[in-house]
Structures are given as C-alpha cells and as structure tokens.
Design an enzyme around this catalytic site. Structure first.
Site, PDB file in Angstrom:
ATOM      1  N   GLU A 166       0.846  -1.189   0.000  1.00  0.00           N
ATOM      2  CA  GLU A 166       0.000   0.000   0.000  1.00  0.00           C
ATOM      3  C   GLU A 166       0.883   1.241   0.000  1.00  0.00           C
ATOM      4  O   GLU A 166       1.322   1.692   1.075  1.00  0.00           O
ATOM      5  CB  GLU A 166      -0.893   0.021   1.249  1.00  0.00           C
ATOM      6  CG  GLU A 166      -1.807  -1.179   1.370  1.00  0.00           C
ATOM      7  CD  GLU A 166      -3.033  -0.863   2.217  1.00  0.00           C
ATOM      8  OE1 GLU A 166      -4.127  -0.963   1.671  1.00  0.00           O
ATOM      9  OE2 GLU A 166      -2.889  -0.491   3.395  1.00  0.00           O
ATOM     10  N   GLY A 172      -6.225   6.774   0.270  1.00  0.00           N
ATOM     11  CA  GLY A 172      -7.220   7.803   0.571  1.00  0.00           C
ATOM     12  C   GLY A 172      -7.046   9.087  -0.215  1.00  0.00           C
ATOM     13  O   GLY A 172      -7.657  10.105   0.096  1.00  0.00           O
TER      14      GLY A 172
HETATM   15  P1  13P Z   1      -8.210   3.658   0.250  1.00  0.00           P
HETATM   16  O1  13P Z   1      -8.731   2.529  -0.591  1.00  0.00           O
HETATM   17  O2  13P Z   1      -9.286   4.471   0.899  1.00  0.00           O
HETATM   18  O3  13P Z   1      -7.192   4.472  -0.477  1.00  0.00           O
HETATM   19  O4  13P Z   1      -7.425   2.963   1.490  1.00  0.00           O
HETATM   20  C1  13P Z   1      -6.530   1.946   1.237  1.00  0.00           C
HETATM   21  C2  13P Z   1      -6.112   1.344   2.508  1.00  0.00           C
HETATM   22  O5  13P Z   1      -5.470   1.962   3.328  1.00  0.00           O
HETATM   23  C3  13P Z   1      -6.563  -0.033   2.797  1.00  0.00           C
HETATM   24  O6  13P Z   1      -5.935  -0.548   3.933  1.00  0.00           O
END
Ligand code: 13P
Length: 253
Positions: A166, A172
């Site tokens: 990630e 986000g």
């Molecule tokens: P988003 O999909 O909201 O970008 O978040 C990803 C995340 O942190 C999943 O653990």
C-alpha cells in the site's frame, strides 16, 4: 502456481451500528465468484467485529485492524491476539501505514506483532509501502524490503501471511498506483522474497495492492501478473466493493 485472489475491505475507523448492518446486508445479497476463486475478508472496527461476524455470509470472513504485540495484560486500550482467537476472528491487519505513521509503529514492532499473531493462530494481512518522498528519492524497494525483512526475520511459516503493498501516497488520496507501478513493486518484492526468504514462499505468498482501488480501476490492476488481490479502504464501504470482488475473474479469464 496457485495464488487465490484475495479481496480485503478495511473499514478503518468508520461506521455506526446501522451503517454496518447495511453494508453487511449489501454484501450478503451480492452474487460473487465462489470461494474457490476469491477469498473475501472484511475488517470492521473492533467494536463491530462480533456483530459483523454474526450477520455476515459464511463464505466471507472477518479481520481485526490491529492487535497487541504480545500476550494481553496491563495494556490499557489494547486488544490481544488471544482475544481475537477466542472470538473466532480468523484474520488481523498489521502494520497499516496509518498506524506506522500516526502511532509510530516501527518495522521491528510490526514484525513482532506479525510473529505473535501467527503464533496464536491468526492469519495476517501485513502492510508495507513507501511514502511519496521515499518513492521520489528512488528508495521504494529499499523501504518495502526493509519492512518485509523485519517480518521475515521473525516468521518461518508464511502460509498464513498475505502481504499488502500500500503506497502511502495512494491511500485515501484518489491517486491510485498505475497497474505498471503496482506490478513493478509486486514483482520486485517477490524477487526480494525469492532471494532472501525462499523461492517457494515467493511464488505462493499473495501480494495484494491497496491505495485508492475502486470499481473502475480494479480490473486493470487485477490483470497484472503479480497483483493477487486488493486491500480496499474507502470503496469497501460502498456497493462498488462487489465489483472489486468480481475483478477476481480477470485472473481466471
Ligand atoms: P483507500 O482505498 O481508501 O485508499 O485505502 C486503502 C487502505 O489503506 C486499505 O488498507
């Protein structure tokens, strides 16, 4: 090589009882590929875990978003791995970048958590990922490898580990990694695992992508050879999560 597609929904610190019930109702009604094709795990906040577990269809599973690094005791505010197993919660997310950054969880601390949780019988979604500064400095693999190394030094059996790549800059932000960017890191990380942990583990461990995954971009990402699924934040609270689950069929097509 059989790596079953994995789709996790990380609800983070969101939801009321009513909202949680609605999300579960949507999931329960959804027509999705069978468990042979995709493993689906949703991760509500601790307080909703028993409710979600009791209502959720049996082919989907639940995960906690964190647990304490060792046996429980005088650790105010923490939840132990033993408590999760006691409640039959099979999975836990560890090392999420929000905790690494905001709560100063170090690579070593996360590695200790992963090892302890596995020893208690939990399955672990272990998160790794670089910041924008680190990417721009050209140190993405170095950062991700160091995070993975701290786990590898403490873990012998990887059967119950899923690695979630990630990139912090994609979480986000609506700024998803391109399929090529995701594939490059997943491939590099798999090569690092082959060289440093073992080729059998490298070829079987699932590396899933997280960061602004949605119903519109999931299929293109899923088509990449080393992308074995997703860890979804914001979109896991919405009906499009079903489309993300369905993107598993890209692999079998
Ligand atoms: P988003 O999909 O909201 O970008 O978040 C990803 C995340 O942190 C999943 O653990």
């Amino acid at each position: 090589m059989t790596r079953k597609f994995f789709v996790g929904g990380n609800w983070k610190c969101n939801g009321t009882t009513d909202e949680v019930k609605k999300i579960v109702a949507t999931l329960n009604q959804a027509e999705v590929p069978s468990e042979d094709v995709v493993e689906v795990v949703v991760s509500p906040p601790f307080v909703f875990l028993p409710l979600v577990k009791s209502l959720l269809r049996s082919d989907f599973h639940v995960s906690a978003q964190n647990c304490w690094v060792r046996k429980g005791g005088a650790y105010t505010g923490e939840v132990s791995a033993e408590m999760l197993t006691n409640l039959d919660i099979p999975w836990v997310i560890l090392g999420h970048s929000e905790r690494r950054a905001l709560l100063a969880e170090s690579n070593e601390f996360v590695g200790d958590k992963v090892a302890y949780a596995l020893a208690q019988g939990l399955k672990v979604i272990a998160c790794v990922g670089e910041t924008l500064e680190q990417r721009e400095a050209g140190s993405t693999l170095e950062v991700v490898a160091a995070q993975t190394k701290a786990i590898a030094e403490r873990v012998k059996n990887w059967d119950n580990v899923v690695i979630a790549y990630e990139p912090v800059w994609a979480i986000g932000t609506g700024k998803v990694a391109s399929p090529a960017q995701a594939q490059e890191v997943h491939e590099d990380l798999r090569a690092w695992l082959a060289a440093n942990v073992g080729s059998d583990i490298a070829s079987t461990v699932r590396i899933i992508y997280g960061g602004s995954v949605n119903g519109a971009n999931c299929r293109e990402l899923a088509a990449k050879a080393d992308v074995d699924g997703f860890l979804v934040g914001g979109a896991s609270l919405k009906a499009e999560f079903i489309d993300i689950i369905k993107s598993a069929t890209v692999k079998s097509a």
